[in-house]
Design an enzyme around this catalytic site. Structure first.
Site, PDB file in Angstrom:
ATOM      1  N   ASP A  91       0.839  -1.205   0.000  1.00  0.00           N
ATOM      2  CA  ASP A  91       0.000   0.000   0.000  1.00  0.00           C
ATOM      3  C   ASP A  91       0.877   1.260   0.000  1.00  0.00           C
ATOM      4  O   ASP A  91       2.105   1.185   0.094  1.00  0.00           O
ATOM      5  CB  ASP A  91      -0.984  -0.012   1.186  1.00  0.00           C
ATOM      6  CG  ASP A  91      -0.288   0.128   2.544  1.00  0.00           C
ATOM      7  OD1 ASP A  91       0.545   1.042   2.701  1.00  0.00           O
ATOM      8  OD2 ASP A  91      -0.576  -0.674   3.456  1.00  0.00           O
ATOM      9  N   HIS A 106       7.897  -6.044  -1.208  1.00  0.00           N
ATOM     10  CA  HIS A 106       6.997  -6.904  -1.988  1.00  0.00           C
ATOM     11  C   HIS A 106       6.291  -6.157  -3.115  1.00  0.00           C
ATOM     12  O   HIS A 106       5.260  -6.598  -3.596  1.00  0.00           O
ATOM     13  CB  HIS A 106       5.976  -7.571  -1.054  1.00  0.00           C
ATOM     14  CG  HIS A 106       6.619  -8.538  -0.105  1.00  0.00           C
ATOM     15  ND1 HIS A 106       6.049  -8.922   1.092  1.00  0.00           N
ATOM     16  CD2 HIS A 106       7.794  -9.201  -0.178  1.00  0.00           C
ATOM     17  CE1 HIS A 106       6.853  -9.780   1.700  1.00  0.00           C
ATOM     18  NE2 HIS A 106       7.923  -9.950   0.966  1.00  0.00           N
ATOM     19  N   CYS A 117       9.579  -6.204 -21.275  1.00  0.00           N
ATOM     20  CA  CYS A 117      10.507  -5.100 -21.610  1.00  0.00           C
ATOM     21  C   CYS A 117      10.847  -4.221 -20.423  1.00  0.00           C
ATOM     22  O   CYS A 117      11.642  -3.293 -20.556  1.00  0.00           O
ATOM     23  CB  CYS A 117       9.931  -4.255 -22.745  1.00  0.00           C
ATOM     24  SG  CYS A 117       8.575  -3.176 -22.219  1.00  0.00           S
TER      25      CYS A 117
HETATM   26  N1  APR Z   1      -1.196  -2.901  15.303  1.00  0.00           N
HETATM   27  C1  APR Z   1      -0.080  -3.689  15.332  1.00  0.00           C
HETATM   28  N2  APR Z   1      -0.066  -4.954  14.841  1.00  0.00           N
HETATM   29  C2  APR Z   1      -1.201  -5.421  14.307  1.00  0.00           C
HETATM   30  C3  APR Z   1      -2.393  -4.661  14.235  1.00  0.00           C
HETATM   31  C4  APR Z   1      -2.356  -3.343  14.765  1.00  0.00           C
HETATM   32  N3  APR Z   1      -3.427  -2.539  14.766  1.00  0.00           N
HETATM   33  N4  APR Z   1      -3.356  -5.421  13.648  1.00  0.00           N
HETATM   34  C5  APR Z   1      -2.780  -6.593  13.350  1.00  0.00           C
HETATM   35  N5  APR Z   1      -1.482  -6.608  13.750  1.00  0.00           N
HETATM   36  C6  APR Z   1      -0.469  -7.658  13.590  1.00  0.00           C
HETATM   37  C7  APR Z   1      -0.976  -9.043  13.839  1.00  0.00           C
HETATM   38  O1  APR Z   1      -0.835  -9.364  15.229  1.00  0.00           O
HETATM   39  C8  APR Z   1      -0.062  -9.892  12.932  1.00  0.00           C
HETATM   40  O2  APR Z   1       1.083 -10.290  13.656  1.00  0.00           O
HETATM   41  O3  APR Z   1      -0.058  -7.633  12.244  1.00  0.00           O
HETATM   42  C9  APR Z   1       0.380  -8.917  11.826  1.00  0.00           C
HETATM   43  C10 APR Z   1      -0.196  -9.198  10.456  1.00  0.00           C
HETATM   44  O4  APR Z   1       0.364 -10.374   9.943  1.00  0.00           O
HETATM   45  P1  APR Z   1       0.086 -10.855   8.435  1.00  0.00           P
HETATM   46  O5  APR Z   1      -1.366 -10.696   8.128  1.00  0.00           O
HETATM   47  O6  APR Z   1       0.677 -12.190   8.266  1.00  0.00           O
HETATM   48  O7  APR Z   1       0.849  -9.753   7.547  1.00  0.00           O
HETATM   49  P2  APR Z   1       2.383  -9.699   7.139  1.00  0.00           P
HETATM   50  O8  APR Z   1       3.258 -10.309   8.166  1.00  0.00           O
HETATM   51  O9  APR Z   1       2.654  -8.285   6.741  1.00  0.00           O
HETATM   52  O10 APR Z   1       2.407 -10.609   5.846  1.00  0.00           O
HETATM   53  C11 APR Z   1       3.619 -10.746   5.161  1.00  0.00           C
HETATM   54  O11 APR Z   1       2.572 -12.041   3.463  1.00  0.00           O
HETATM   55  O12 APR Z   1       0.804 -12.410   2.041  1.00  0.00           O
HETATM   56  C12 APR Z   1       2.066 -11.914   2.148  1.00  0.00           C
HETATM   57  O13 APR Z   1       3.091 -10.428   0.685  1.00  0.00           O
HETATM   58  C13 APR Z   1       2.166 -10.477   1.750  1.00  0.00           C
HETATM   59  O14 APR Z   1       3.636  -8.761   2.605  1.00  0.00           O
HETATM   60  C14 APR Z   1       2.730  -9.799   2.970  1.00  0.00           C
HETATM   61  C15 APR Z   1       3.405 -10.929   3.694  1.00  0.00           C
END
Ligand code: APR
Length: 233
Positions: A91, A106, A117
């Protein structure tokens, strides 16, 4: 290279209204990774894959950075040489908050590119088909500039370069399932903070000097003070 790395995942954007991936009702509960976000999907499932990313782009059009993004950006502008913002997020919340040198590991949702290209363009929040039928240079199909599962992630090389001089690591909002920040914690890193909403089975939180299980917007003031203190000493 920066002394402090602020490394984020989907959790930092959760309070801006952007879905995380693995929390309850996260994106991967509602979509199948192997159908729209894996290497090869563009060959056998092009339309659905493009539609998924059109929807993601549309979803972020009206989203705004939250306090965690804005405070991180303010801090980075105070210490531009000492702090590097690195995110797994595709984002544009850091950009909307005013930080344009964020390392997006990512990819970047607003961009489309041509694998044939190398043509690259920021189409904003538009549907791909509203802007291009195909690559304007070579007529190959365009794709989202997002790294799919099973694909190479060229920006990881920049991440490892940045880690060479890192002395403080701040991790905000990632489950550690894709990039496990535990492995960054070598002896050169003198201070580390983990901020997530809740513990993740993929992360060993005993390895971090400070652990904040709360919303990023609630943790950010303490994080900012700790970074300033670290850089002042
Ligand atoms: N504040 C802090 N942490 C939060 C909040 C919040 N308001 N809401 C959720 N979280 C935490 C959750 O506890 C969890 O540990 O954010 C984390 C989200 O984890 P994922 O959904 O697995 O996201 P992420 O780790 O960024 O995923 C990694 O996976 O699908 C791929 O490419 C995609 O970049 C992404 C990668």
């Amino acid at each position: 290279m920066a002394k402090v790395i602020i490394f984020s995942g989907a959790g930092i954007s959760a309070e801006s209204g952007i879905s995380t991936f693995r929390d309850s009702d996260g994106l991967w509960e509602n979509y199948k990774i192997e159908e729209i976000c894996s290497a090869g999907c563009l060959d056998w499932n092009y339309d659905a894959t493009i539609e998924f990313y059109d929807k993601r782009r549309e979803d972020i059009a009206d989203k705004l950075p939250n306090k965690a993004h804005t405070e991180v950006c303010k801090l980075q502008k105070m210490f531009p040489k000492e702090i590097k913002i690195i995110t797994q997020n595709v984002d544009d919340m850091f950009e909307k908050a005013g930080c344009n040198d964020t390392l997006h590991l990512h990819g970047f949702l607003r961009e489309v590119r041509c694998e044939a290209c190398g043509f690259l363009d920021d189409i904003g929040y538009e549907k791909l088909s509203n802007v291009y039928d195909a690559c304007p240079r070579c007529h190959h199909n365009l794709r989202p500039n997002v790294v799919f599962f099973g694909e190479a992630a060229p920006k990881y090389a920049d991440l490892y370069k940045e880690l060479q001089d890192c002395e403080m690591l701040v991790v905000i909002g990632t489950s550690g399932n894709v990039i496990n920040t535990d492995m960054f914690l070598n002896s050169q890193i003198r201070y580390s903070i983990l901020n997530n909403l809740e513990p993740s089975p993929a992360i060993n939180d005993t390895l971090y000097k400070k652990v904040l299980y709360k919303k990023a917007t609630e943790a950010i003031d303490e994080i900012v003070s700790d970074v300033k203190r670290f850089l002042d000493t």
